[in-house]
Design an enzyme around this catalytic site. Structure first.
Site, PDB file in Angstrom:
ATOM      1  N   GLU A  63       0.824  -1.214   0.000  1.00  0.00           N
ATOM      2  CA  GLU A  63       0.000   0.000   0.000  1.00  0.00           C
ATOM      3  C   GLU A  63       0.856   1.261   0.000  1.00  0.00           C
ATOM      4  OE1 GLU A  63      -2.951   0.189  -0.751  1.00  0.00           O
ATOM      5  OE2 GLU A  63      -3.519  -1.905  -0.576  1.00  0.00           O
ATOM      6  N   TYR A 146      -7.054   6.397   3.533  1.00  0.00           N
ATOM      7  CA  TYR A 146      -7.115   5.317   2.550  1.00  0.00           C
ATOM      8  C   TYR A 146      -6.334   4.086   3.008  1.00  0.00           C
ATOM      9  CZ  TYR A 146      -5.658   2.210  -1.017  1.00  0.00           C
ATOM     10  OH  TYR A 146      -5.369   1.047  -1.668  1.00  0.00           O
ATOM     11  N   ASP A 164     -10.225   4.980  -2.818  1.00  0.00           N
ATOM     12  CA  ASP A 164      -9.043   5.445  -3.538  1.00  0.00           C
ATOM     13  C   ASP A 164      -9.480   6.047  -4.869  1.00  0.00           C
ATOM     14  OD1 ASP A 164      -9.740   3.238  -5.077  1.00  0.00           O
ATOM     15  OD2 ASP A 164      -7.674   2.969  -5.703  1.00  0.00           O
ATOM     16  N   CYS A 219     -12.690   0.325 -15.750  1.00  0.00           N
ATOM     17  CA  CYS A 219     -13.234   1.684 -15.657  1.00  0.00           C
ATOM     18  C   CYS A 219     -12.085   2.668 -15.458  1.00  0.00           C
ATOM     19  CB  CYS A 219     -14.223   1.767 -14.489  1.00  0.00           C
ATOM     20  SG  CYS A 219     -15.240   3.256 -14.479  1.00  0.00           S
ATOM     21  N   CYS A 226     -15.963  -0.156 -21.467  1.00  0.00           N
ATOM     22  CA  CYS A 226     -17.296  -0.422 -20.934  1.00  0.00           C
ATOM     23  C   CYS A 226     -17.881  -1.752 -21.432  1.00  0.00           C
ATOM     24  CB  CYS A 226     -18.220   0.744 -21.271  1.00  0.00           C
ATOM     25  SG  CYS A 226     -17.604   2.341 -20.671  1.00  0.00           S
TER      26      CYS A 226
END
Length: 318
Positions: A63, A146, A164, A219, A226
């Site tokens: 992270e 986050y 995020d 996305c 899509c």
DNA sequence: CAGACGTGGCA
DNA sequence: TTGCCAAGTCT
């Protein structure tokens, strides 16, 4: 739960769940959970920090490294770090400069310093184990809202809204009907993220990872695919005809000629050096003396560089 | 709350 | 080539 409502109705209700509290079933975004988590089960990348052996420490290291840095560049450095420092105690026992050196060219090297400081805090305050509580995670250096939620969710399977840039974009499109989220995270976004979070703890953790992965792989910011999206038929942005972004332009950052570029050049020299580096060697990386001095001073005050006197510098030893 | 803070790949 | 973009945090 409930019967599956008409999709567009479900989306609208979810978007408006902020204010009122109508039929909770229609407002909770349940219609999205199945498609997104099913998609995740089939398409999730096999990333090392998602494997069980990564543990909470592996999740935390990943992270930190993934803050503003793409997966492809993190992968090799992550492997080196976990091999060298498999536990927080191992990193805490090193000089902070070694963390900065091993950070390589990931960028934003203060993250390396903060991760080292976080390892020390984990050693001192939590007996060497990454804490489970969100509040305790948040108190660690370099851990913001986050990262605290991400570690609690991904490493410990807890129920937290993980918000995020990927998730914000997915929600902006699928629920709010906009191409991009606002520049800064808003209270409305946090509220929406909480409203969409599945009640079940394990499902919530899976949902967090799945929405993030959907934003990262399908996305995307520039060219969303899509036709591969599991919720395209329910996407508010698609349903609205994919309108272009309105409002203030997304802030763009310059780099060439800035202090940041100079800092990067100075630190690159120090990372490669085994012995202390003389001032004159550092002077060679940038010709403008005022900016060069300012950049070096900044690195020193940030704790990324240690001045030894006699015009010599090195990465911090303590 | 806007700005600082690295680096490299891709359209 | 330029500009956008990448799992944010801190001040």
């Amino acid at each position: 739960m409930t019967s599956t409502p008409a999709t567009s109705t479900a989306m609208t209700a979810a978007a408006e769940t902020a204010s009122a509290a109508p039929a909770a079933e229609a407002a909770d975004g349940t219609a999205l959970h199945g498609p997104v988590t099913d998609w995740f089960d089939e398409h999730a990348r096999d990333l090392p920090w998602r494997r069980p052996e990564a543990g909470a420490w592996g999740v935390m290291v990943s992270e930190f490294m993934l803050q503003q840095t793409p997966v492809s560049r993190v992968l090799p450095v992550y492997e080196q770090w976990l091999t060298r420092w498999p536990r927080p105690a191992n990193l805490a026992a090193e000089a902070p400069g070694e963390a900065v050196r091993a950070w390589g060219r990931l960028g934003y090297p203060r993250r390396a310093l903060r991760l080292h400081a976080a390892a020390s805090a984990i050693q001192e305050r939590h007996g060497g184990d990454v804490p489970r509580e969100h509040g305790q995670l948040l108190a660690l250096p370099g851990v913001g809202e986050y990262t605290a939620a991400a570690v609690a969710s991904f490493a410990y399977g807890q129920r937290h809204a993980v918000l995020d840039t990927n998730v914000r974009r997915v929600f902006a499109r699928a629920v709010t009907g906009r191409q991009y989220p606002p520049n800064a995270t808003t209270a409305a976004e946090r509220k929406l993220a909480r409203a969409l979070l599945p009640q079940d703890e394990q499902l919530a953790a899976r949902w967090a990872a799945a929405t993030m992965e959907l934003g990262a792989l399908v996305c995307t910011a520039r060219g969303p695919e899509c036709h591969r999206c599991p919720i395209a038929a329910q996407c508010a942005w698609q349903l609205a005809g994919a309108p272009a972004h309105e409002g203030p332009p997304r802030r763009t950052q310059t780099y060439a000629g800035t202090d940041r570029q100079v800092r990067g050049k100075l630190l690159a020299v120090l990372r490669e050096a085994v012995a202390p580096v003389p001032q004159q060697v550092l002077d060679a990386v940038w010709d403008e003396p005022v900016q060069r001095a300012r950049a070096l001073d900044g690195l020193v005050s940030d704790g990324l560089v240690e001045p030894l006197g006699g015009g010599r510098y090195r990465l911090p030893h303590a």
